[in-house]
Scaffold this motif. Structure first.
Motif, PDB file in Angstrom:
ATOM      1  N   ILE B 102       0.833  -1.206   0.000  1.00  0.00           N
ATOM      2  CA  ILE B 102       0.000   0.000   0.000  1.00  0.00           C
ATOM      3  C   ILE B 102       0.868   1.256   0.000  1.00  0.00           C
ATOM      4  N   THR B 103       1.969   1.223   0.753  1.00  0.00           N
ATOM      5  CA  THR B 103       2.881   2.366   0.752  1.00  0.00           C
ATOM      6  C   THR B 103       3.539   2.528  -0.604  1.00  0.00           C
ATOM      7  N   ALA B 104       3.936   1.393  -1.188  1.00  0.00           N
ATOM      8  CA  ALA B 104       4.582   1.456  -2.497  1.00  0.00           C
ATOM      9  C   ALA B 104       3.628   2.021  -3.538  1.00  0.00           C
ATOM     10  N   GLN B 105       2.365   1.602  -3.463  1.00  0.00           N
ATOM     11  CA  GLN B 105       1.386   2.104  -4.427  1.00  0.00           C
ATOM     12  C   GLN B 105       1.208   3.617  -4.287  1.00  0.00           C
ATOM     13  N   LEU B 106       1.108   4.057  -3.043  1.00  0.00           N
ATOM     14  CA  LEU B 106       0.932   5.493  -2.798  1.00  0.00           C
ATOM     15  C   LEU B 106       2.119   6.282  -3.354  1.00  0.00           C
ATOM     16  N   ALA B 107       3.332   5.817  -3.053  1.00  0.00           N
ATOM     17  CA  ALA B 107       4.523   6.523  -3.524  1.00  0.00           C
ATOM     18  C   ALA B 107       4.581   6.526  -5.046  1.00  0.00           C
TER      19      ALA B 107
END
Lengths: 308, 325
Positions: B102-107
């Motif tokens: 989820i963090t990777a997607q946001l970034a």
């Protein structure tokens, strides 16, 4: 570049005649700065405004104390008595925002003052002396600069714990390597000048050369970096405090004011969310505009720089 | 080139070691008995854990010499064994694996927005230098850079809830399970992070374009009667994007840190909120693992960006860039 800024001491302005030369020069310089870099001058004005408020906080907030709680006036909308409204403890938001500038500015200036000075000294030593001093210091800088500022700050606060002094330590650790790298590069290029060789030929000691010849040349980049770091640190302190890892309650920190209850009550008391944010934004932007203008004026390589 | 790569790796090694030391020390330099502090807390507010003092000391390996602790910890990390969460007792590695996407997607979303909007804006303001559009674009960029991301997030929430009756979904939604909830949750934080990136990239693109547009080969291209559009896109932009690409690369690290704040504001269950919650609840094994991984990632990104830089622009003299004699 410095030569050009320092050279015009001949007084031509008629209106300035009779004014002591030193004052006239400062005024004229400020005036010329404002004309050439209007945005930079606006930034300077905003910064001075906040510094003034911070210094004169008790005078600027008549009849209120940033810590006084009064539940009878809790969560009041902005009005005649409390200009920006009150928080859930009935504390006057305007007063807390004004006092918040003290915390922000003290933390930022202290961190940049200590870290910047360390970086300045280390940068000159590293650039001028070279050899193992340079190797050692640069390895250290490489390590510290490998991490984004906020992560480094979070890691340090994980070790040290929260609190005003710990934030200052964390920000100092962040600022020193930035400053050092820039000052070192400037020292290296200054060192190539013929007058350094001349000074050495005349028997000047390394210490004397560093203080008398290198130092004046690295001051412009020092001021540019320091100004940008100030803006960055205001933002960083606000962010850390917002995350609950910065200035502990009940001290009025802008970031802290935006966290917790302000978030929960945003719908009924939007002023709690709006005003501290405006304070952060204006001060950060003031420093950024000033820093950009100084960079344009003093750093020829970035002459056609991104803002100006 | 091989020599350059080797030198870059040599510079990266001490940084990597420094990073592991920093992460390792998080648990060890706290004054007093760490185990006691984790259990009791500074003011007696410690995490209520299913451990006794002796058990915790054993678990953390605190009763061995420091050097032994460090090497065995390093060995564990290298094998992917990051220990157990002090708070939940679950495996740190599994928790991180669950949080990472989820963090990777946001970034990634923010990076795409930043590049997609920033580069065109930079070109526009450079080509129309000193026009009204240029001033508005540049002022807008300065403004965006001064805005604290978390405050912008709070304002979005304030306005969204108040006037549009919009509440961001809470919880975890995988993109492939529930794309609507996933995007609704991430679109605003991505826009905020992306707008910051956009401002940075637009400024960099503009100054880099202005520099290139003054070059002789641009004058030549124009003199031979090439359409202005082609001059800008094919001749100027390709050269101007070289420094921009490093900025984008280096900013990936900053973006990941930016997600920490956004995840907090929008209650997104990613790595950032995990880090913050672990910091608050003294879950030191978790904090240690996240900082360790983040540090590794940043150093590798730095290294990769240096290498990519050399690859896109063969003119760059590697020795010069290292700044050593």
């Amino acid at each position: 570049m410095m030569e050009r800024e320092a050279a015009p001491t001949t007084s031509r302005g008629v209106s300035l005649r009779g004014v002591p030369r030193q004052i006239g020069t400062v005024q004229r310089r400020l005036f010329r700065f404002a004309r050439r870099k209007p945005l930079g001058a606006a930034g300077l004005a905003v910064v001075l405004f906040w510094v003034f408020l911070a210094v004169a906080a008790p005078l600027a907030t008549p009849g209120h104390d940033p810590y006084d709680q009064d539940y009878t006036v809790a969560l009041q909308a902005p009005g005649a008595d409390s200009w920006l409204g009150t928080d859930r403890f009935g504390r006057d938001l305007y007063t807390r925002v004004v006092y918040g500038s003290r915390i922000s500015l003290v933390i930022a200036f202290t961190a940049v003052g200590i870290g910047g000075t360390l970086g300045l000294l280390a940068g000159i030593a590293s650039g001028y002396i070279g050899r193992w001093v340079d190797g050692l210091l640069m390895r250290l800088v490489d390590i510290l600069l490998a991490f984004p500022g906020l992560l480094l700050a979070l890691a340090l606060i994980a070790v040290l714990g929260a609190g005003v002094d710990r934030i200052i330590i964390a920000l100092t650790v962040i600022s020193a390597p930035w400053m050092m790298r820039v000052i070192r590069a400037q020292t290296l290029s200054t060192k190539q000048n013929l007058y350094i060789e001349a000074a050495r030929a005349m028997g000047a000691s390394s210490g004397r050369i560093m203080v008398r010849h290198i130092l004046p040349n690295v001051l412009p980049p020092y001021l540019i970096i320091a100004t940008s770091l100030l803006g960055f640190f205001i933002l960083m302190e606000a962010t850390l405090s917002f995350l609950g890892l910065g200035v502990p309650p009940p001290d009025p920190s802008w970031g802290r004011m935006l966290s917790g209850s302000a978030q929960e009550r945003a719908q009924t008391a939007p002023w709690l969310v709006v005003f501290p944010g405006i304070a952060i934004t204006t001060l950060v932007m003031g420093f950024n505009l000033l820093g950009d203008a100084l960079r344009d004026l003093w750093d020829p390589r970035l002459r056609s720089g991104p803002t100006g | 080139m091989a020599q350059y790569v080797a030198r870059r790796l040599l510079v990266a090694v001490p940084a990597l070691l420094g990073a592991t030391l920093l992460a390792f020390l998080i648990l060890r330099v706290i004054p007093g008995d760490v185990a006691e502090m984790i259990l009791r807390g500074e003011q007696g507010e410690g995490a209520a854990l299913p451990y006794s003092l002796e058990q915790l000391r054993e678990e953390l390996g605190l009763n061995r010499p420091l050097v032994v602790q460090y090497t065995s910890w390093l060995w564990d990390m290298a094998r992917g064994d990051m220990g157990k969460s002090l708070l939940t007792g679950r495996s740190v590695g599994a928790e991180l694996l669950h949080r990472f996407p989820i963090t990777a997607q946001l970034a990634l979303m923010a990076a795409i927005l930043g590049v997609g909007l920033g580069v065109p804006l930079g070109i526009f303001t450079a080509v129309r230098q000193d026009s009204w559009g240029d001033y508005v674009g540049r002022l807008g960029a300065i403004f965006l850079l001064g805005l604290p991301g978390f405050w912008l997030g709070l304002l979005v929430l304030l306005v969204g809830v108040r006037y549009f009756d919009w509440i961001p979904p809470v919880g975890y939604y995988a993109l492939w399970d529930d794309p609507k909830s996933n995007l609704l949750q991430l679109i605003f934080p991505a826009l905020i992070l992306g707008s910051h990136q956009m401002a940075l990239i637009a400024r960099m693109t503009r100054s880099s374009m202005l520099e290139v547009l003054r070059e002789d080969f641009i004058r030549t291209a124009r003199a031979k009667g090439l359409r202005e559009q082609l001059v800008v896109v094919r001749h100027a932009l390709r050269n101007a994007l070289i420094p921009v690409s490093t900025l984008v690369f280096l900013n990936l690290g900053a973006l990941f840190v930016g997600t920490v704040v956004m995840e907090e504001v929008f209650t997104i269950p990613g790595m950032g909120s995990l880090l913050l919650n672990s910091l608050r609840s003294r879950d030191y094994t978790m904090v240690q693992a996240i900082i360790f991984l983040a540090a590794m990632a940043f150093i590798l990104i730095n290294l990769a960006s240096d290498l990519v830089y050399g690859w896109i622009d063969p003119r760059i003299s590697y020795r010069e860039r290292l700044g050593s004699p």
